[in-house]
Design a protein around this motif. Structure first.
Motif, PDB file in Angstrom:
ATOM      1  N   ALA A   1      40.260  30.557  43.208  1.00  0.00           N
ATOM      2  CA  ALA A   1      40.323  30.094  41.823  1.00  0.00           C
ATOM      3  C   ALA A   1      40.490  31.286  40.891  1.00  0.00           C
ATOM      4  CB  ALA A   1      39.055  29.311  41.478  1.00  0.00           C
ATOM      5  N   THR A   2      41.190  31.062  39.794  1.00  0.00           N
ATOM      6  CA  THR A   2      41.521  32.157  38.881  1.00  0.00           C
ATOM      7  C   THR A   2      40.385  32.428  37.909  1.00  0.00           C
ATOM      8  OG1 THR A   2      43.877  31.628  38.990  1.00  0.00           O
ATOM      9  CG2 THR A   2      43.142  32.986  37.142  1.00  0.00           C
TER      10      THR A   2
ATOM     11  N   PHE B   1      51.400  40.513  34.709  1.00  0.00           N
ATOM     12  CA  PHE B   1      49.960  40.252  34.797  1.00  0.00           C
ATOM     13  C   PHE B   1      49.496  40.237  36.246  1.00  0.00           C
ATOM     14  CE2 PHE B   1      50.716  38.853  30.531  1.00  0.00           C
ATOM     15  CZ  PHE B   1      49.514  38.985  29.865  1.00  0.00           C
ATOM     16  N   ARG B   2      48.254  40.641  36.442  1.00  0.00           N
ATOM     17  CA  ARG B   2      47.585  40.531  37.737  1.00  0.00           C
ATOM     18  C   ARG B   2      46.625  39.340  37.669  1.00  0.00           C
ATOM     19  NH1 ARG B   2      45.015  45.305  37.851  1.00  0.00           N
ATOM     20  NH2 ARG B   2      46.156  46.346  39.526  1.00  0.00           N
ATOM     21  N   ARG B   3      46.732  38.439  38.645  1.00  0.00           N
ATOM     22  CA  ARG B   3      45.791  37.309  38.693  1.00  0.00           C
ATOM     23  C   ARG B   3      44.557  37.757  39.460  1.00  0.00           C
ATOM     24  NH1 ARG B   3      44.377  32.545  41.648  1.00  0.00           N
ATOM     25  NH2 ARG B   3      45.579  33.265  43.463  1.00  0.00           N
ATOM     26  N   ILE B   4      43.404  37.676  38.814  1.00  0.00           N
ATOM     27  CA  ILE B   4      42.143  38.102  39.413  1.00  0.00           C
ATOM     28  C   ILE B   4      41.354  36.859  39.806  1.00  0.00           C
ATOM     29  CG2 ILE B   4      40.005  39.387  39.067  1.00  0.00           C
ATOM     30  CD1 ILE B   4      41.556  41.033  36.944  1.00  0.00           C
ATOM     31  N   THR B   5      41.109  36.702  41.077  1.00  0.00           N
ATOM     32  CA  THR B   5      40.375  35.540  41.580  1.00  0.00           C
ATOM     33  C   THR B   5      38.870  35.807  41.543  1.00  0.00           C
ATOM     34  OG1 THR B   5      40.395  36.331  43.860  1.00  0.00           O
ATOM     35  CG2 THR B   5      42.303  35.023  43.120  1.00  0.00           C
ATOM     36  N   TYR B   6      38.107  34.739  41.772  1.00  0.00           N
ATOM     37  CA  TYR B   6      36.655  34.906  41.836  1.00  0.00           C
ATOM     38  C   TYR B   6      36.256  35.755  43.046  1.00  0.00           C
ATOM     39  CZ  TYR B   6      35.566  31.914  37.926  1.00  0.00           C
ATOM     40  OH  TYR B   6      35.450  31.416  36.648  1.00  0.00           O
ATOM     41  N   HIS B   7      37.040  35.694  44.099  1.00  0.00           N
ATOM     42  CA  HIS B   7      36.753  36.547  45.255  1.00  0.00           C
ATOM     43  C   HIS B   7      36.882  38.016  44.876  1.00  0.00           C
ATOM     44  CE1 HIS B   7      36.805  38.323  49.231  1.00  0.00           C
ATOM     45  NE2 HIS B   7      38.012  38.838  48.981  1.00  0.00           N
ATOM     46  N   ARG B   8      37.963  38.366  44.149  1.00  0.00           N
ATOM     47  CA  ARG B   8      38.163  39.767  43.783  1.00  0.00           C
ATOM     48  C   ARG B   8      37.135  40.214  42.738  1.00  0.00           C
ATOM     49  NH1 ARG B   8      39.890  41.529  48.008  1.00  0.00           N
ATOM     50  NH2 ARG B   8      39.639  43.515  46.925  1.00  0.00           N
ATOM     51  N   LEU B   9      36.752  39.327  41.821  1.00  0.00           N
ATOM     52  CA  LEU B   9      35.725  39.682  40.837  1.00  0.00           C
ATOM     53  C   LEU B   9      34.394  39.940  41.529  1.00  0.00           C
ATOM     54  CD1 LEU B   9      34.614  39.994  37.961  1.00  0.00           C
ATOM     55  CD2 LEU B   9      34.292  37.509  37.897  1.00  0.00           C
TER      56      LEU B   9
ATOM     57  N   ASN C   1      32.514  27.060  33.134  1.00  0.00           N
ATOM     58  CA  ASN C   1      33.493  26.021  32.816  1.00  0.00           C
ATOM     59  C   ASN C   1      34.784  26.153  33.610  1.00  0.00           C
ATOM     60  OD1 ASN C   1      31.909  24.804  30.771  1.00  0.00           O
ATOM     61  ND2 ASN C   1      32.515  26.402  29.335  1.00  0.00           N
ATOM     62  N   GLU C   2      34.838  27.131  34.527  1.00  0.00           N
ATOM     63  CA  GLU C   2      36.090  27.421  35.225  1.00  0.00           C
ATOM     64  C   GLU C   2      37.227  27.555  34.215  1.00  0.00           C
ATOM     65  OE1 GLU C   2      36.873  25.389  38.982  1.00  0.00           O
ATOM     66  OE2 GLU C   2      34.894  24.474  38.827  1.00  0.00           O
TER      67      GLU C   2
END
Length: 557
Positions: free
Chosen positions: A39-40, A55-63, A266-267
């Motif tokens: 998820a983004t 842009f770089r999409r940062i997922t919850y895994h990467r965060l 709130n995603e």
């Protein structure tokens, strides 16, 4: 929509809505990283200075991975803390702002954010009052750090580069406390604005945060919706600056309110500007040319610049559906332009209480309500008469403790001894809609500029009160980019220009106490008479002065 909720320390989704349970945000982050790893969380420009590389999409895994990396880095550099020691973080507008909060929590610390607009002595005072142990930064020579260190000798640690944190994989840094055990632990340290005294640190604990988040998810009364619901799940372009100390229309963590609180609960995917680019309207317009956003979240002075440029109006209204401002007032003329073309509203709050959950009636968007709030009934707001003049009543807002709704009244987690909390903010009632109020000033006469800065007028006013040629003086400027000075001379026979020239040296000396963009310009001094000055109040200063002078001043502003 509300995000999936997670049991404390257990990464599995729960069926209960977020307003029904108190949660630790660190557990929600780790839970999202395990259950919805792709998820983004954010879209961030690859280049720190522009959008040319996309842009770089940062997922919850990467965060969550970046949080783990920073947590282990802090532990290796400084060691774990057993007593929630304070660490100051100073860095650019990138996701390390979010990651460092949770990394500090996992390593046993609490993170302090300070405004980049604070005076050096105020920053040093905050470091001493919080017993700050170290400074974490992306640039040991930037952010005025050498000057800060001169007054407060602290070790400085340079955090890992953003690309390293996003690319390398790190082992999980466990956090196992349940909510009941950790509810009184600190989540973050912010500070008061410092308009009337030295800024004071404000430790926001997990129970404050949980209560605040629940307040924003409380079910709306029949026939109404909460404004917060209009941003849930939306792509929000966040143009509030890091460490922004917000004025009376928002709280100091308004940037974090979206990038951390809103995003995780709130995603709500966020869109960030380039980390090292100026946070201005041009950066927003350039960004909207490369990525679509549902909501643009901006400081109030953006509204004037957008509204005055037809090209900007077309870009914003065609690339986003809503425009939301926080941290100050907007002029009604510019707000009317934007509200006629898109959903447009302001958010009100303060550091002690967060953003007030405000309602809107269902059945179509009312474009005239952008300046008004209708506090949710569970928030416990009361508006009491403060003063009356010219058939107009001004109200002061109080928050009254409600035993049945304490889980949605965050201010009483900070002030447990109070039965009611005076906000010191003043409001005018809507002429037709019951329960709707718009902010109009402060009981302490703080000037809130459109740039979101608060200005204490007392230094200038008290200093000039002693001048032999001045009979009276008042600093004004609510909702404007910079303040002005209303001055009455002792000798009305002296020409205005001669009078201004005669007091200018004193004004210049007193200006040194203010930031450059808060100082009085010579062209912003208005010479007036006793009748005009005595009828003016700082909250309604546009209503009562020499109108020709005020109109000329507004055009120059």
């Amino acid at each position: 929509m509300a995000t999936l909720q997670f049991e404390e320390g257990v990464n599995r989704p729960q069926a209960k809505a977020s307003h029904c349970r108190q949660q630790l945000l660190v557990n929600i982050l780790d839970g999202m990283a395990n259950v919805k790893p792709n998820a983004t969380y954010a879209h961030a420009p690859i280049s720190p200075v522009g959008y040319d590389k996309g842009f770089r999409r940062i997922t919850y895994h990467r965060l969550a991975n970046a949080v783990n990396g920073l947590g282990w880095w802090i532990t290796a550099q400084i060691g774990r803390s057993a007593s929630f020691d304070t660490l100051l973080y100073l860095g650019p507008n990138d996701i390390r702002q979010t990651a460092i909060i949770f990394a500090c929590i996992k390593a046993g610390y609490k993170c302090l954010f300070t405004s980049h607009r604070l005076q050096l002595c105020d920053t040093q005072s905050l470091l001493r009052s919080t017993s700050c142990k170290a400074i974490l930064t992306s640039d040991p020579l930037g952010f005025h750090i050498p000057s800060i260190k001169d007054g407060c000798p602290l070790p400085i640690y340079q955090v890992p580069p953003l690309n390293t944190l996003l690319v390398e994989d790190y082992p999980s840094y466990p956090y196992k406390k349940p909510f009941e055990q950790a509810k009184h632990d600190p989540f973050l340290v912010l500070h008061t604005s410092g308009t009337s005294s030295t800024p004071r640190p404000m430790v926001l604990k997990n129970d404050w945060l949980a209560t605040y988040l629940q307040s924003l998810h409380a079910p709306s009364p029949p026939g109404f919706e909460c404004l917060e619901s209009r941003m849930r799940g939306c792509r929000v372009f966040v143009m509030l600056t890091p460490y922004h100390v917000h004025g009376v229309k928002s709280f100091q963590g308004a940037n974090l309110d979206i990038t951390v609180f809103g995003a995780l609960t709130n995603e709500t995917p966020i869109i960030l500007p380039p980390a090292e680019a100026p946070v201005n309207v041009q950066t927003l317009i350039q960004g909207l040319g490369t990525i679509d956003a549902d909501v643009c979240y901006v400081p109030p002075h953006f509204i004037e610049e957008i509204a005055n440029n037809q090209k900007y109006v077309e870009i914003v209204t065609s690339r986003a559906s809503s425009l939301v401002y926080a941290a100050g007032k907007v002029s009604e003329a510019h707000a009317d332009i934007m509200s006629a073309k898109m959903e447009f509203w302001g958010r009100y709050g303060a550091t002690e209480q967060g953003t007030v959950p405000s309602l809107r009636a269902l059945g179509g968007w009312d474009c005239t309500m952008y300046n008004y709030i209708i506090p949710h009934p569970t928030a416990g707001w009361q508006f009491r008469p403060y003063s009356s003049s010219n058939d107009e009543t001004i109200y002061e807002a109080f928050i009254v403790r409600d035993v049945e709704n304490l889980k949605v009244q965050p201010v009483f987690t900070l002030f447990e001894e109070l039965e009611e909390y005076p906000t010191h903010d003043l409001f005018l009632a809507h002429p037709r809609i019951p329960g709707a109020y718009k902010w109009c000033g402060r009981t302490d006469d703080t000037i809130s500029l459109s740039t979101a800065a608060n200005v204490n007028p007392m230094i200038m006013e008290h200093g000039l009160d002693q001048h032999q040629h001045i009979k009276g003086v008042l600093m004004i400027g609510n909702g404007r980019p910079r303040p002005a000075l209303l001055v009455e001379p002792n000798d009305c026979a002296v020409s205005n220009q001669s009078f201004i020239d005669g007091i200018w040296e004193s004004v210049e000396k007193l200006n040194r106490a203010y930031f450059v963009d808060h100082r009085i310009l010579k062209s912003y001094i208005i010479v007036t008479n006793e009748r005009e000055r005595s009828s003016c109040t700082r909250r309604n200063c546009g209503h009562c002065m020499n109108h020709a002078q005020i109109d000329m001043l507004r055009m120059s502003m």
